[in-house]
Write an enzyme that holds these catalytic residues in place. Structure first.
Site, PDB file in Angstrom:
ATOM      1  CE  LYS A 136     -22.317 -10.972  69.447  1.00 55.71           C
ATOM      2  NZ  LYS A 136     -21.435 -11.005  68.265  1.00 55.71           N
ATOM      3  CG  ASN A 137     -20.021 -14.491  68.992  1.00 56.25           C
ATOM      4  OD1 ASN A 137     -20.828 -13.780  68.390  1.00 56.25           O
ATOM      5  ND2 ASN A 137     -18.928 -14.015  69.546  1.00 56.25           N
ATOM      6  NE  ARG A 183     -15.881  -9.065  60.049  1.00 56.23           N
ATOM      7  CZ  ARG A 183     -15.601 -10.353  60.074  1.00 56.23           C
ATOM      8  NH1 ARG A 183     -16.083 -11.100  61.044  1.00 56.23           N
ATOM      9  NH2 ARG A 183     -14.890 -10.924  59.124  1.00 56.23           N
ATOM     10  CB  CYS A 215     -15.990  -4.071  62.575  1.00 59.21           C
ATOM     11  SG  CYS A 215     -14.944  -5.097  63.583  1.00 59.21           S
ATOM     12  NE  ARG A 262     -13.302  -9.291  63.056  1.00 64.69           N
ATOM     13  CZ  ARG A 262     -14.418  -9.236  63.787  1.00 64.69           C
ATOM     14  NH1 ARG A 262     -14.910  -8.094  64.133  1.00 64.69           N
ATOM     15  NH2 ARG A 262     -15.043 -10.353  64.126  1.00 64.69           N
ATOM     16  N   PRO A 263     -10.582  -9.732  57.680  1.00 67.99           N
ATOM     17  CG  PRO A 263      -8.439 -10.554  57.317  1.00 67.99           C
ATOM     18  CD  PRO A 263      -9.227  -9.662  58.235  1.00 67.99           C
ATOM     19  CB  ILE A 264     -13.738 -13.753  55.041  1.00 70.24           C
ATOM     20  CG1 ILE A 264     -14.099 -13.103  53.697  1.00 70.24           C
ATOM     21  CG2 ILE A 264     -14.530 -13.118  56.160  1.00 70.24           C
ATOM     22  CD1 ILE A 264     -15.537 -13.418  53.250  1.00 70.24           C
ATOM     23  CG  ASP A 265      -7.297 -14.188  54.242  1.00 74.41           C
ATOM     24  OD1 ASP A 265      -7.889 -13.710  55.233  1.00 74.41           O
ATOM     25  OD2 ASP A 265      -6.150 -14.663  54.316  1.00 74.41           O
ATOM     26  CG  LEU A 266      -7.327 -17.545  56.797  1.00 73.03           C
ATOM     27  CD1 LEU A 266      -7.002 -17.721  58.271  1.00 73.03           C
ATOM     28  CD2 LEU A 266      -6.166 -18.025  55.924  1.00 73.03           C
ATOM     29  CG  ASP A 297     -14.952 -11.734  71.934  1.00 75.11           C
ATOM     30  OD1 ASP A 297     -15.703 -12.613  71.464  1.00 75.11           O
ATOM     31  OD2 ASP A 297     -14.233 -11.011  71.229  1.00 75.11           O
ATOM     32  CB  ILE A 342      -7.185 -11.929  68.752  1.00 73.88           C
ATOM     33  CG1 ILE A 342      -6.853 -12.973  69.826  1.00 73.88           C
ATOM     34  CG2 ILE A 342      -8.095 -12.492  67.651  1.00 73.88           C
ATOM     35  CD1 ILE A 342      -6.149 -14.219  69.301  1.00 73.88           C
ATOM     36  NE  ARG A 400     -23.545  -5.745  66.059  1.00 72.83           N
ATOM     37  CZ  ARG A 400     -22.671  -5.862  65.068  1.00 72.83           C
ATOM     38  NH1 ARG A 400     -21.961  -4.812  64.707  1.00 72.83           N
ATOM     39  NH2 ARG A 400     -22.487  -7.008  64.452  1.00 72.83           N
TER      40      ARG A 400
HETATM   41  C1  EPZ Z   1     -15.230 -14.458  66.101  1.00 68.52           C
HETATM   42  O1  EPZ Z   1     -14.925 -13.520  65.104  1.00 68.52           O
HETATM   43  C2  EPZ Z   1     -16.219 -13.781  67.039  1.00 68.52           C
HETATM   44  N1  EPZ Z   1     -17.424 -13.437  66.287  1.00 68.52           N
HETATM   45  C3  EPZ Z   1     -15.594 -12.519  67.636  1.00 68.52           C
HETATM   46  O2  EPZ Z   1     -16.520 -11.985  68.559  1.00 68.52           O
HETATM   47  C4  EPZ Z   1     -14.324 -12.920  68.374  1.00 68.52           C
HETATM   48  O3  EPZ Z   1     -13.701 -11.749  68.868  1.00 68.52           O
HETATM   49  C5  EPZ Z   1     -13.383 -13.663  67.431  1.00 68.52           C
HETATM   50  O4  EPZ Z   1     -14.055 -14.801  66.848  1.00 68.52           O
HETATM   51  C6  EPZ Z   1     -12.132 -14.165  68.154  1.00 68.52           C
HETATM   52  O5  EPZ Z   1     -12.496 -15.004  69.198  1.00 68.52           O
HETATM   53  C7  EPZ Z   1     -18.333 -14.403  66.026  1.00 68.52           C
HETATM   54  O6  EPZ Z   1     -18.162 -15.553  66.380  1.00 68.52           O
HETATM   55  C8  EPZ Z   1     -19.565 -13.975  65.268  1.00 68.52           C
HETATM   56  P1  EPZ Z   1     -11.474 -14.873  63.787  1.00 68.52           P
HETATM   57  P2  EPZ Z   1     -14.121 -13.993  63.783  1.00 68.52           P
HETATM   58  O7  EPZ Z   1     -11.775 -15.289  62.385  1.00 68.52           O
HETATM   59  O8  EPZ Z   1     -14.419 -15.408  63.503  1.00 68.52           O
HETATM   60  C9  EPZ Z   1      -7.809 -13.130  61.320  1.00 68.52           C
HETATM   61  C10 EPZ Z   1     -17.775 -10.341  69.601  1.00 68.52           C
HETATM   62  O9  EPZ Z   1     -17.351  -9.470  70.348  1.00 68.52           O
HETATM   63  N2  EPZ Z   1      -8.459 -13.738  60.159  1.00 68.52           N
HETATM   64  O10 EPZ Z   1     -11.285 -15.921  64.809  1.00 68.52           O
HETATM   65  O11 EPZ Z   1     -14.352 -12.988  62.730  1.00 68.52           O
HETATM   66  C11 EPZ Z   1      -8.644 -11.987  61.914  1.00 68.52           C
HETATM   67  O12 EPZ Z   1      -8.378 -10.772  61.252  1.00 68.52           O
HETATM   68  C12 EPZ Z   1     -17.043 -10.671  68.328  1.00 68.52           C
HETATM   69  O13 EPZ Z   1     -18.766 -11.076  69.844  1.00 68.52           O
HETATM   70  C13 EPZ Z   1      -7.807 -13.684  58.931  1.00 68.52           C
HETATM   71  O14 EPZ Z   1      -6.712 -13.119  58.811  1.00 68.52           O
HETATM   72  O15 EPZ Z   1     -12.623 -13.892  64.275  1.00 68.52           O
HETATM   73  C14 EPZ Z   1      -8.198 -11.970  63.355  1.00 68.52           C
HETATM   74  O16 EPZ Z   1      -6.988 -11.230  63.462  1.00 68.52           O
HETATM   75  C15 EPZ Z   1     -16.012  -9.620  68.010  1.00 68.52           C
HETATM   76  N3  EPZ Z   1      -8.410 -14.248  57.845  1.00 68.52           N
HETATM   77  C16 EPZ Z   1      -7.909 -13.435  63.666  1.00 68.52           C
HETATM   78  O17 EPZ Z   1      -7.758 -14.076  62.381  1.00 68.52           O
HETATM   79  C17 EPZ Z   1      -9.620 -14.896  57.926  1.00 68.52           C
HETATM   80  O18 EPZ Z   1     -10.122 -15.414  56.894  1.00 68.52           O
HETATM   81  C18 EPZ Z   1      -9.034 -14.148  64.424  1.00 68.52           C
HETATM   82  O19 EPZ Z   1     -10.239 -13.860  63.741  1.00 68.52           O
HETATM   83  C19 EPZ Z   1     -10.261 -14.944  59.190  1.00 68.52           C
HETATM   84  C20 EPZ Z   1      -9.649 -14.377  60.290  1.00 68.52           C
END
Ligand code: EPZ
Length: 434
Positions: A22-23, A96, A120, A125-129, A309, A331, A401
């Site tokens: 899925k991812n 998201r 969630c 789950r911010p997207i600031d980066l 995960d 994480i 999902r």
């Molecule tokens: C991806 O989420 C996966 N989802 C998640 O899988 C997975 O748990 C996660 O990566 C970690 O491996 C998809 O690929 C659709 P991150 P993502 O950005 O990209 C922080 C599942 O179960 N962060 O790697 O959203 C964030 O809060 C799902 O299938 C910022 O601070 O995760 C977290 O603490 C759940 N700012 C850490 O980084 C940002 O702009 C890692 O998040 C982005 C992230």
């Protein structure tokens, strides 16, 4: 709301097939935005998030054919006309990962309106980066009424160092960079196989990318991309979930259509816990366990470390392992939602901040439990497979999902599990239905 009814006690024996990831499929579907040509993706999992992504792309004007069965889990996407480059809140609030359309929309259309994804169950789950990187590439981003609005005549290359490793952040910005003017260098990138899978697809579309799967990725922007036919990677988390199922039930399970090369940390931990692992070929892993599992510690890390995960699933295994296991979640800030439900089934788990201490082995008793998020749900299924009696798992839409027909796949290897749709029955009524 559908429920699962699971009777514990059967070792899982036989062959269980893994679906596409899925991812991987989610960013690859978003990448179709980057070209006017048709894009075909194969080995797409039949799960709710893929349907949500289909709706999202269609709502923007894309034509999306999504077929399973004879069509071998294939989708063909045409973004020839994107009449409405807006990711609406009604859709984004349910998934998201919709934010993955942000980079490709700006790269293709010069603008994007994307509802800000809420948090969630597992965290903010911010997207600031994502936004910081897009601004460095020349996007002007404003936020109002719960929407992000981004504009750029044409993005330009930049040198971007991620403050934190982010999987979808790396994917989103990679898709923005492939059509940017000039070279973009990304450092501190996510190395997950899903990033590499996306980069392989983009390269097949004519993108110029080096270093995917390493911390540093270099992209030379091109003026346009063409269509592609791309096969999605097998789902490493689904594979890991099934491997844990084979171990926790003391079974003999062959997990097929997977990629053992993506399972290193998971296989190593299962062996440390006393399971017997055989890599039969490039797509197949066999797991056997005779019930004497040993406590082990896990600490979730970015790939290739032990995946967050898989943390909930592994915790279920730890309840059946002799000794004390420390489970540390590095994480996400709130990824222990499964603990209380496991405790209600008899597990001995104490949480202190980001560390859960699991004392095993405890026998689990069947209970009515509640699913809270995708991987917590998987953990409860695993626990129910070894619990004494019949458990009822509510809100299994969380599982739908990201797991394709999981109850059918598990039943195929001996699990006593069935889906009860739209019943508001009590436990007694469901048992009576048996
Ligand atoms: C991806 O989420 C996966 N989802 C998640 O899988 C997975 O748990 C996660 O990566 C970690 O491996 C998809 O690929 C659709 P991150 P993502 O950005 O990209 C922080 C599942 O179960 N962060 O790697 O959203 C964030 O809060 C799902 O299938 C910022 O601070 O995760 C977290 O603490 C759940 N700012 C850490 O980084 C940002 O702009 C890692 O998040 C982005 C992230």
């Amino acid at each position: 709301m559908d429920k699962f009814v699971v009777r514990g006690g059967n070792p899982l024996v036989g062959t269980i097939r893994v679906s596409g990831a899925k991812n991987s499929a989610l960013p690859c579907m978003a990448a179709a935005i980057l070209t006017e040509d048709d894009v075909t993706l194969e080995n797409v999992p039949q799960v709710q998030d893929i349907e949500t992504e289909r709706k999202l792309l269609a709502s923007m004007g894309a034509e999306v054919e999504l077929g399973y069965g004879r069509a071998q889990h294939r989708t063909t996407i045409s973004c020839r006309t994107l009449s409405d480059p807006v990711a609406k809140y009604e859709i984004v609030k349910t998934m998201r990962a919709s934010s993955l359309v942000l980079g490709p929309l700006i790269a293709r259309c010069g603008m994007a309106r994307v509802a800000m994804p809420g948090g969630c169950a597992i965290g903010g789950r911010p997207i600031d980066l994502h936004l910081k990187g897009l601004e460095k590439m020349g996007a002007l981003i404003t936020q109002e009424h719960g929407y992000l609005e981004a504009r750029a005549e044409r993005l330009h290359g930049a040198h971007i160092v991620f403050d934190k490793i982010t999987v979808t952040g790396t994917e989103d910005l990679l898709m923005a960079a492939v059509l940017a003017d000039g070279e973009t260098i990304f450092e501190n990138c996510a190395r997950e196989p899903e990033v590499t899978d996306l980069a392989t697809m983009l390269t097949g579309m004519g993108a110029k990318i080096e270093g995917a799967g390493t911390p540093t990725i270099r992209v030379q922007g091109v003026s346009r991309l063409h269509g592609v036919r791309h096969r999605i990677n097998p789902d490493r988390i689904e594979a890991g979930t099934f491997l844990v199922a084979g171990a926790i039930t003391g079974g003999d399970l062959i997990v097929s259509n997977c990629n053992p090369a993506h399972l290193g940390a998971i296989l190593s931990k299962l062996q440390e816990a006393g399971a017997r692992i055989d890599i039969l070929n490039a797509e197949t892993v066999r797991v056997r366990a005779d019930g004497d599992l040993r406590a082990t510690d896990i600490s979730t890390q970015e790939y290739p470390g032990f995946p967050t995960d898989m943390q909930a699933q592994y915790m279920a295994l730890a309840t059946q392992s002799e000794g004390v296991s420390q489970v540390r979640e590095n994480i996400f800030e709130n990824r222990f939602m499964h603990v209380q439900e496991l405790v209600r089934m008899g597990a001995n788990i104490a949480v202190d901040g980001r560390t859960a201490t699991v004392r095993g082995r405890t026998s689990l008793s069947a209970a009515a439990v509640m699913c809270s998020d995708l991987r917590a749900s998987a953990s409860l299924v695993l626990a129910a497979l070894v619990a004494d009696g019949e458990s009822i798992l509510d809100r299994v839409y969380h599982m739908d999902r990201g797991y394709e027909r999981i109850e059918e796949k598990l039943r195929g290897v001996g699990a006593q599990i069935r889906r009860m749709g739209n019943v508001f029955a009590s436990r007694e009524e469901i048992v009576a239905v048996k």
